[in-house]
Design an enzyme around this catalytic site. Structure first.
Site, PDB file in Angstrom:
ATOM      1  N   HIS A 182       0.873  -1.174   0.000  1.00  0.00           N
ATOM      2  CA  HIS A 182       0.000   0.000   0.000  1.00  0.00           C
ATOM      3  C   HIS A 182       0.911   1.226   0.000  1.00  0.00           C
ATOM      4  CE1 HIS A 182      -2.561  -2.778   2.456  1.00  0.00           C
ATOM      5  NE2 HIS A 182      -3.535  -2.248   1.758  1.00  0.00           N
TER       6      HIS A 182
ATOM      7  N   ASP B 207       2.003   2.082   3.509  1.00  0.00           N
ATOM      8  CA  ASP B 207       2.926   1.278   4.315  1.00  0.00           C
ATOM      9  C   ASP B 207       4.361   1.424   3.852  1.00  0.00           C
ATOM     10  OD1 ASP B 207       0.570  -0.888   3.648  1.00  0.00           O
ATOM     11  OD2 ASP B 207       2.351  -1.375   2.471  1.00  0.00           O
TER      12      ASP B 207
ATOM     13  N   GLU C 168     -10.913  -6.787  -4.623  1.00  0.00           N
ATOM     14  CA  GLU C 168     -10.748  -7.848  -3.623  1.00  0.00           C
ATOM     15  C   GLU C 168     -11.989  -7.969  -2.746  1.00  0.00           C
ATOM     16  OE1 GLU C 168      -6.981  -7.826  -1.526  1.00  0.00           O
ATOM     17  OE2 GLU C 168      -7.920  -8.644   0.268  1.00  0.00           O
TER      18      GLU C 168
ATOM     19  N   GLU D  39      -9.184 -13.674  -1.376  1.00  0.00           N
ATOM     20  CA  GLU D  39      -8.453 -13.966  -0.136  1.00  0.00           C
ATOM     21  C   GLU D  39      -9.176 -15.056   0.655  1.00  0.00           C
ATOM     22  OE1 GLU D  39      -6.936 -10.622   2.028  1.00  0.00           O
ATOM     23  OE2 GLU D  39      -7.391 -11.557   3.959  1.00  0.00           O
TER      24      GLU D  39
ATOM     25  N   HIS E 169     -11.193 -13.979   3.733  1.00  0.00           N
ATOM     26  CA  HIS E 169     -12.408 -13.242   3.369  1.00  0.00           C
ATOM     27  C   HIS E 169     -13.502 -14.193   2.897  1.00  0.00           C
ATOM     28  CE1 HIS E 169      -9.840  -9.388   2.475  1.00  0.00           C
ATOM     29  NE2 HIS E 169      -9.691  -9.845   3.701  1.00  0.00           N
TER      30      HIS E 169
ATOM     31  N   ASP F 282      -4.886 -13.698  -2.445  1.00  0.00           N
ATOM     32  CA  ASP F 282      -4.271 -13.337  -1.177  1.00  0.00           C
ATOM     33  C   ASP F 282      -4.291 -14.585  -0.308  1.00  0.00           C
ATOM     34  OD1 ASP F 282      -3.611 -10.772  -1.798  1.00  0.00           O
ATOM     35  OD2 ASP F 282      -4.931  -9.806  -0.347  1.00  0.00           O
TER      36      ASP F 282
ATOM     37  N   ASP G 220     -10.884 -11.316  10.687  1.00  0.00           N
ATOM     38  CA  ASP G 220      -9.920 -11.505   9.615  1.00  0.00           C
ATOM     39  C   ASP G 220      -8.563 -11.667  10.299  1.00  0.00           C
ATOM     40  OD1 ASP G 220      -8.961 -11.597   7.056  1.00  0.00           O
ATOM     41  OD2 ASP G 220      -9.044  -9.439   6.717  1.00  0.00           O
TER      42      ASP G 220
ATOM     43  N   ASP H 251      -5.989 -13.275   9.438  1.00  0.00           N
ATOM     44  CA  ASP H 251      -4.846 -13.231   8.511  1.00  0.00           C
ATOM     45  C   ASP H 251      -3.696 -14.129   8.951  1.00  0.00           C
ATOM     46  OD1 ASP H 251      -6.015 -11.458   6.713  1.00  0.00           O
ATOM     47  OD2 ASP H 251      -5.188  -9.674   7.683  1.00  0.00           O
TER      48      ASP H 251
ATOM     49  N   ASP I  26      -0.975 -12.471   2.278  1.00  0.00           N
ATOM     50  CA  ASP I  26      -1.620 -11.402   3.054  1.00  0.00           C
ATOM     51  C   ASP I  26      -1.858 -11.969   4.453  1.00  0.00           C
ATOM     52  OD1 ASP I  26      -2.891  -9.169   3.885  1.00  0.00           O
ATOM     53  OD2 ASP I  26      -4.532  -9.238   2.449  1.00  0.00           O
TER      54      ASP I  26
END
Ligand code: XLS
Ligand code: NI
Ligand code: NI
Length: 437
Positions: free
Chosen positions: A102, A105, A233, A269, A272, A297, A308, A310, A340
């Protein structure tokens, strides 16, 4: 301190399934040919900059725990530039070919949009150098349209036109930087593109705005000659109660309704999919059916926590299903498997980043080998083919070819005996798949 961010960690090598070295691959052997191409080309693994480099490992009950000795903790451009080299050292030692980021980031947000643009350019200079030096490429870029307070009610779907305009300026820049860095794609994840309550929300207007935003992005992409693939996404909830891009089917419907099919594919993802109440395989199949599966992802959720989370993918049953989809699709073109995923708050040492990614890459390598063996064996494919064989000739072929309507079908049914079906053999097929795992 040495110049290296990970001085004690050597390049991660493939040592085979018998190795007891936790910092070695047991299954991922990048050049080993499986199903006609090297493993690395099947996966096109990517590291998510935001999780690997920027996630402090906080949770709702406590702050960050991550120890990142190369990072001085400031929001300065110099720190962000130094961090680039830690990121590329990490990726090089790990042996991945791609990364994703991103805008916010990789580079700190400034006090104005102009300052943020300049910060991003300054860090992009380093990224460009590091890419050249290492050969590591940008799988996709994206913009963070959810962290800053201005986006508290959305970006492209904010009720406030000035916020929409600001987001457009930010995304324009993020696409330019992605283009400059040779990015193979650009992802739209609608961080806060959704709503908390319908009492204050004009749903139709917000959806129309989101479509306008994406059309503008498509127009601009063409204008500057960026040929990377755009992705959207899906995610059903979190942070908002209801996200507009809730699952594959909702995203595809949105793209169709607004004339965007063909312009965007899906970046799907795993976590998700679970939050949407689907399996990952379902989400992939829905996208594949529309010829719109672009990228993945790769992560996992916790069945016991509805967030989430992750986590890194370790479930070989799931990686097998993902690789079965990818092999049947003929593999990625612009997409890849972007991790991700973040290490747990308890896993705060730098070396944990290696353990996590090694585990994910090995889990996918096993998934690939298993999926390829299932396809080569042929029984699974043959069963599915046989199950639909009544469509190959006779009345089935007529229906599929558009040569029969209700009248013909009623006549056919009146003249035929009661239809015969065979068992779906779910359990037999589950056993068949397990033969290979
Ligand atoms: C968040 C999303 C995000 C996107 C990129 O849940 O997965 O990380 O992949 O904005
Ligand atoms: Ni994601
Ligand atoms: Ni996510």
């Amino acid at each position: 301190m040495s110049d290296e961010a990970f001085p004690d960690i050597p390049k991660i090598e493939f040592e085979g399934p018998d190795s007891k070295n936790p910092l070695a691959f047991k299954h991922y052997n990048k050049d080993e040919v499986v199903g006609g191409k090297p493993m690395k080309d099947h996966f096109r693994f990517g590291v998510a900059y935001w999780h690997a480099m920027r996630n402090p490992l906080a949770d709702p009950f406590g702050g960050g725990t991550a120890e990142r000795p190369w990072d001085d903790g400031t929001e300065s451009v110099a720190n962000a530039q130094r961090r680039v080299w830690a990121a590329f050292e990490f990726m090089q030692k790990l042996g991945v070919d791609y990364y994703c980021f991103h805008d916010r980031d990789v580079a700190p947000e400034g006090k104005t949009l102009a300052e943020s643009h300049a910060n991003l350019d300054a860090v992009a200079d380093e990224l460009e150098k590091a890419q050249k030096e290492t050969g590591i490429k940008l799988l996709w870029g994206t913009a963070c349209l959810f962290a800053n307070k201005r986006y508290n009610q959305g970006a492209a779907t904010s009720p406030y036109a000035d916020v929409f305009a600001y987001a457009a300026g930010q995304v324009k820049k993020a696409i330019e930087v992605t283009h400059r860095l040779g990015g193979e794609g650009y992802t739209f994840w609608g961080g806060r593109e959704g709503y908390s309550t319908l009492w204050n929300t004009d749903l139709k207007r917000e959806l129309d705005h989101l479509a306008k935003f994406l059309h503008m992005a498509v127009d601009y992409k063409k204008k500057i000659g960026f040929t990377g693939q755009f992705y959207i996404e899906p995610k059903p909830k979190e942070p908002t109660t209801h996200q507009y891009d809730s699952d594959s089917a909702a995203c595809l419907n949105f793209l169709r309704e607004h004339g965007l099919m063909g312009e965007l594919k899906l970046n799907i993802e795993t976590n998700h999919a679970i939050l949407a109440g689907h399996t990952m395989m379902h989400e992939l199949e829905v996208a594949m059916a529309a010829d719109a599966l672009g990228s993945i992802d790769a992560n996992a959720g916790d069945e016991l926590i509805g967030w989430d989370t992750d986590q890194f993918p370790t479930d070989i049953y799931v990686t097998t299903q993902i690789m079965l989809c990818l092999l049947r699709m003929g593999g990625f073109t612009t997409g890849g498997l972007n991790f991700d995923a973040k290490v747990r708050r308890e896993s705060f040492e730098p070396v944990d980043l290696f353990h996590a990614h090694i585990g994910g890459m090995d889990a996918f390598a096993r998934g690939l080998k298993i999926a390829n063996a299932i396809l080569e064996d042929g029984r699974w494919v043959a069963f599915r083919k046989e199950r639909y064989s009544s469509w190959e000739q006779g009345i089935g072929a007529k229906i599929e070819n558009g040569e029969a309507g209700f009248e013909e079908l009623e006549k056919y049914a009146l003249e035929s005996a009661e239809p015969v079906t065979a068992s779906g053999r779910q359990e037999m097929l589950e056993n068949l798949i397990n033969e290979f795992i």
